[in-house]
Enzyme design. Structure first.
Site, PDB file in Angstrom:
ATOM      1  N   GLU A 193     110.190 -72.392 -74.730  1.00 46.31           N
ATOM      2  CA  GLU A 193     108.596 -72.096 -74.758  1.00 46.31           C
ATOM      3  C   GLU A 193     107.831 -73.487 -74.967  1.00 46.31           C
ATOM      4  OE1 GLU A 193     107.795 -69.476 -73.336  1.00 46.31           O
ATOM      5  OE2 GLU A 193     109.800 -68.515 -73.434  1.00 46.31           O
ATOM      6  N   TRP A 220     107.809 -74.901 -71.837  1.00 45.16           N
ATOM      7  CA  TRP A 220     106.649 -74.478 -70.893  1.00 45.16           C
ATOM      8  C   TRP A 220     105.255 -75.210 -70.992  1.00 45.16           C
ATOM      9  CZ3 TRP A 220     106.587 -71.627 -66.345  1.00 45.16           C
ATOM     10  CH2 TRP A 220     107.775 -70.696 -66.095  1.00 45.16           C
ATOM     11  N   TRP A 233      88.861 -60.854 -53.301  1.00 44.89           N
ATOM     12  CA  TRP A 233      88.643 -60.651 -55.029  1.00 44.89           C
ATOM     13  C   TRP A 233      87.401 -59.601 -55.017  1.00 44.89           C
ATOM     14  CZ3 TRP A 233      92.570 -61.859 -57.709  1.00 44.89           C
ATOM     15  CH2 TRP A 233      93.238 -62.989 -57.680  1.00 44.89           C
ATOM     16  N   ASN A 266     101.677 -63.158 -76.515  1.00 42.53           N
ATOM     17  CA  ASN A 266     101.951 -63.801 -75.244  1.00 42.53           C
ATOM     18  C   ASN A 266     102.164 -62.402 -74.145  1.00 42.53           C
ATOM     19  OD1 ASN A 266     102.501 -65.617 -73.119  1.00 42.53           O
ATOM     20  ND2 ASN A 266     104.547 -64.730 -73.399  1.00 42.53           N
ATOM     21  N   TRP A 283      91.267 -64.381 -60.878  1.00 38.13           N
ATOM     22  CA  TRP A 283      91.844 -64.694 -62.165  1.00 38.13           C
ATOM     23  C   TRP A 283      90.728 -65.894 -63.134  1.00 38.13           C
ATOM     24  CZ3 TRP A 283      92.638 -70.109 -62.492  1.00 38.13           C
ATOM     25  CH2 TRP A 283      92.783 -71.064 -61.460  1.00 38.13           C
ATOM     26  N   TRP A 331      97.232 -68.326 -66.138  1.00 37.87           N
ATOM     27  CA  TRP A 331      96.415 -67.714 -65.386  1.00 37.87           C
ATOM     28  C   TRP A 331      97.217 -67.668 -63.756  1.00 37.87           C
ATOM     29  CZ3 TRP A 331      93.517 -63.427 -66.395  1.00 37.87           C
ATOM     30  CH2 TRP A 331      93.246 -63.332 -67.495  1.00 37.87           C
TER      31      TRP A 331
END
Ligand code: FAD
Length: 483
Positions: free
Chosen positions: A281, A284, A312, A347, A365, A388
Site C-alpha cells: 500500500e 501504491w 457526464w 479506503n 470524477w 479517482w
C-alpha cells in the site's frame, strides 16, 4: 548583515514537517552553519490546488508542533506568507544567507516553481540543494525495459522493491545552530488556518494529533494492534485495522523509510503476509507519485483520452446529496458523513462512494476529487487524482469501467454487523441487519418499529440501483462506440 559566523543556511520546510529522518536537516547540521528554518504559506503557486479547509486545519497544528520541537533544539520556525520566490529573496537579503536547502515536492506546480527558484538563486551566487525525504524511489528513476515510466502497479512495485535499500532512518539532531539574530516571523494565528464560523473541525482533535510525535504514536499503535489483521482486515471500515498514517505521510511528519524500518522490526510478530500487504500500500503511494510526476495533467485530465467523450451529467442536487451523505444508500452516506466529521474515510468506503458518484450518478470524477480535496486531512494531489481516475476507469492500471460497486452488497460484505453504518447514520440504527443497507425494502411495520420514516427521517434512494447500473453501462458503451 555582517557577523563572524559563517553565512546561514535557509532550511525551507515544505511537506517534510519532521526532524527525524530528514536528509535536509542532516546535511545542514553537518555543515556547522547557522540555520534559519522557515515555512512559507504560498497559496499562489498551487492555483486551484491550494490546500483545502481540512488540510489547513492539519497544517496549523503540524506547524505548531514543529515550531515547538525546533525551539527545544535551540532554534525557531520562521513563518512567512506569499509567493515563495519573493519571500526567499527577502529573507536572503535580510539575513545574508548563502544557501537554501529543501526536500523535494513532486506536484507539477511545485516542480516548476522550485526549478525557477533554484536557477534564479544559483545565478545570484547562492548554493541551492534539494533532497529526497518522502519517497522510496525518485519518480524519474523507476523505468521499464524501454526506459518509460511504468503504467501498471505490479511491475512498478517489483522494480522499486528490487532496488530498495532504504538504509537506517536518520536520527533527530541534538541541537541546531542559531543565526546571530532572527528574522521577523508572522504569527501562526494570523494565517487563520483554523475554521471558526462555524468550527466544523471540532471532532478532528479527538481523532488526530498532527505532528511528528503524533505520527510516531500512530505507527506504534498500528504495529501493536491493527497490523496483525492488515492483509485480511484492511477492507473493514468497522475495524481499526489500517494505520491512519496518510495525513502524517502527506505532510511528511513521518517518512516511508521510517515506516518500513519499524514494520520490518516487528515482522515476526505481525507476520510476513501482513507486512508485505502493508508495504504494497505504501507502494501504491509511490506509484501515484510516479504517475503524477510523469503525467502532470493527471489531476485534471483523463489519462485515457477516450473518457473525454464521456456523457457526464450535471446534477447539482445529486452532487449535494452525495456531499451531505443524503443519497439514501447507507454505506455511501456513512462514508460521506465520516469524511465531514473526521476529515477521513476508510479506503474501501472511499472506493464505494467514488464509484457511486461516478457510476450511479454519472457525475464527473473531478467533482468528487475537488470535494475530497477540501474535506480530507490527507488530501494529496498524487493519491487523490490517481485514486479517482482508478475508480472512474480512466486512469493508468485502473479498475475497468464496467466494475460498478453495488452499494448494498458492499455494505453487507465489508460492514457485516452494521457497526459502521449505525455509527454514522444513527437515524436508521434500529433497523434489523437485513434492511440496514436497503431500508426501502423494509415493510412499514419494521420501519415504524425502528423509528424510520423514509423521505423524512432518512432519504429514499436518489437513484434505483439497477436502473443506475444499466444507465452507466449504456454510457460506457456509447464511449466505446465514439472511441
Ligand atoms: P493504510 O491502509 O494504513 O495504508 C498505509 C499508507 O499507504 C497510507 O497511509 C497511504 O499513504 C498509502 N495508501 C494506502 N492505500 C493507498 C491507495 N489506494 N493509493 C495510494 N496510497 C495508498 N490517499 C491519500 O493519502 N490522499 C488522498 O487524497 C486520497 N484520496 C483517495 C480518493 C479515493 C477516491 C480513493 C479510493 C482513495 C484515496 N486515497 C487517498 C487512498 C487511500 O484511501 C488512503 O491512503 C487510505 O485510506 C489512508 O488510510 P490509512 O493511512 O489507514 O491507510
Amino acid at each position: 548583515m555582517s557577523s563572524n559566523l559563517p553565512a546561514p543556511i535557509i532550511l525551507w520546510f515544505r511537506q517534510d514537517l519532521r526532524l527525524s529522518d530528514n536528509p535536509v536537516l542532516e546535511e545542514a547540521v553537518k555543515s556547522g552553519h547557522p540555520l534559519i528554518p522557515i515555512y512559507i504559506l504560498d497559496d499562489e503557486t498551487p492555483g486551484d490546488w491550494k490546500p483545502g479547509g481540512a488540510s489547513r486545519w492539519w497544517l496549523h497544528h503540524s506547524l505548531k508542533a514543529l515550531a515547538g520541537q525546533l525551539e527545544e533544539l535551540g532554534s525557531r520556525l520562521i513563518l512567512r506568507s506569499g509567493p515563495a520566490g519573493h519571500v526567499l529573496a527577502d529573507l536572503v537579503e535580510n539575513t545574508g544567507a548563502a544557501y537554501i536547502f529543501w526536500n523535494r515536492c513532486y506536484e507539477p506546480f511545485h516542480c516548476e516553481r522550485d526549478a525557477k527558484i533554484k536557477s534564479t538563486f544559483t545565478d545570484n551566487g547562492l548554493t541551492v540543494r534539494s533532497f529526497n525525504a518522502n519517497l522510496l524511489a525518485e519518480p524519474w528513476t523507476v523505468r521499464n525495459k524501454s526506459g518509460d515510466p511504468f503504467k501498471v502497479f505490479s511491475p512498478f512495485w517489483r522494480a522499486v522493491r528490487a532496488e530498495l535499500d532504504p538504509g537506517k532512518p536518520l536520527k533527530t539532531p541534538d541541537s541546531l545552530n542559531a543565526p546571530q539574530s532572527w528574522p521577523d516571523s508572522d504569527r501562526l494565528e494570523e494565517w487563520e488556518l483554523l475554521p471558526t464560523k462555524p468550527n466544523w473541525a471540532k471532532e478532528f482533535e479527538d481523532i488526530w494529533t498532527p505532528g511528528e510525535n503524533g505520527a510516531r504514536d500512530r505507527l506504534d499503535r498500528f504495529l501493536e494492534n491493527g497490523a496483525k489483521h492488515y492483509a485480511d482486515g484492511r477492507d473493514r471500515p468497522d475495524k481499526a485495522y489500517t494505520s491512519g498514517l496518510s495525513p502524517h505521510l502527506h505532510f511528511g511528519e513521518i517518512s516511508p523509510r521510517q515506516i518500513l524500518a519499524a514494520t520490518d522490526s516487528v515482522r515476526d510478530s505481525i507476520g510476513d503476509r501482513n507486512a508485505e500487504k502493508f508495504f504494497s500500500e505504501i507502494g501504491w503511494r509511490e506509484f501515484s507519485y510516479s504517475l503524477l510526476f510523469n503525467f502532470p495533467d493527471f489531476p485534471h485530465q483523463n489519462y485515457q483520452s477516450k473518457f473525454d467523450h464521456f456523457p457526464w451529467r450535471e446534477d447539482s442536487d445529486a452532487l449535494s446529496a452525495w456531499q451531505r451523505g443524503q443519497t439514501g444508500y447507507p454505506i455511501v452516506d456513512a462514508g460521506m458523513r465520516e469524511l465531514w466529521a473526521t476529515g477521513t474515510m476508510h479506503n474501501r468506503v472511499r472506493m464505494i462512494v467514488a464509484s457511486f458518484l461516478i457510476k450511479h450518478l454519472l457525475i464527473d470524477w473531478r467533482e468528487g476529487e475537488k470535494w475530497f480535496w477540501d474535506t480530507l486531512v490527507d488530501a494529496d494531489l498524487a493519491n487523490n487524482s490517481a485514486s479517482w481516475q482508478w475508480v472512474a476507469g480512466s486512469g493508468a492500471d485502473a479498475a475497468p469501467y464496467f466494475r460498478i460497486f453495488n452499494p448494498i452488497t458492499q455494505g453487507e460484505k465489508f460492514d457485516p454487523n452494521g457497526d459502521y453504518v449505525r455509527k454514522w447514520i444513527p437515524e436508521i440504527a434500529r433497523l434489523p441487519d437485513k434492511y440496514l443497507n436497503q431500508p426501502w425494502e423494509a415493510g412499514p411495520l419494521i420501519l415504524k418499529e425502528a423509528g424510520v420514516k423514509l423521505g423524512d427521517t432518512y432519504p429514499e434512494p436518489i437513484v434505483d440501483h439497477k436502473a443506475a447500473r444499466e444507465r452507466a453501462l449504456d454510457a460506457f458503451k456509447s464511449l466505446k462506440e465514439t472511441a
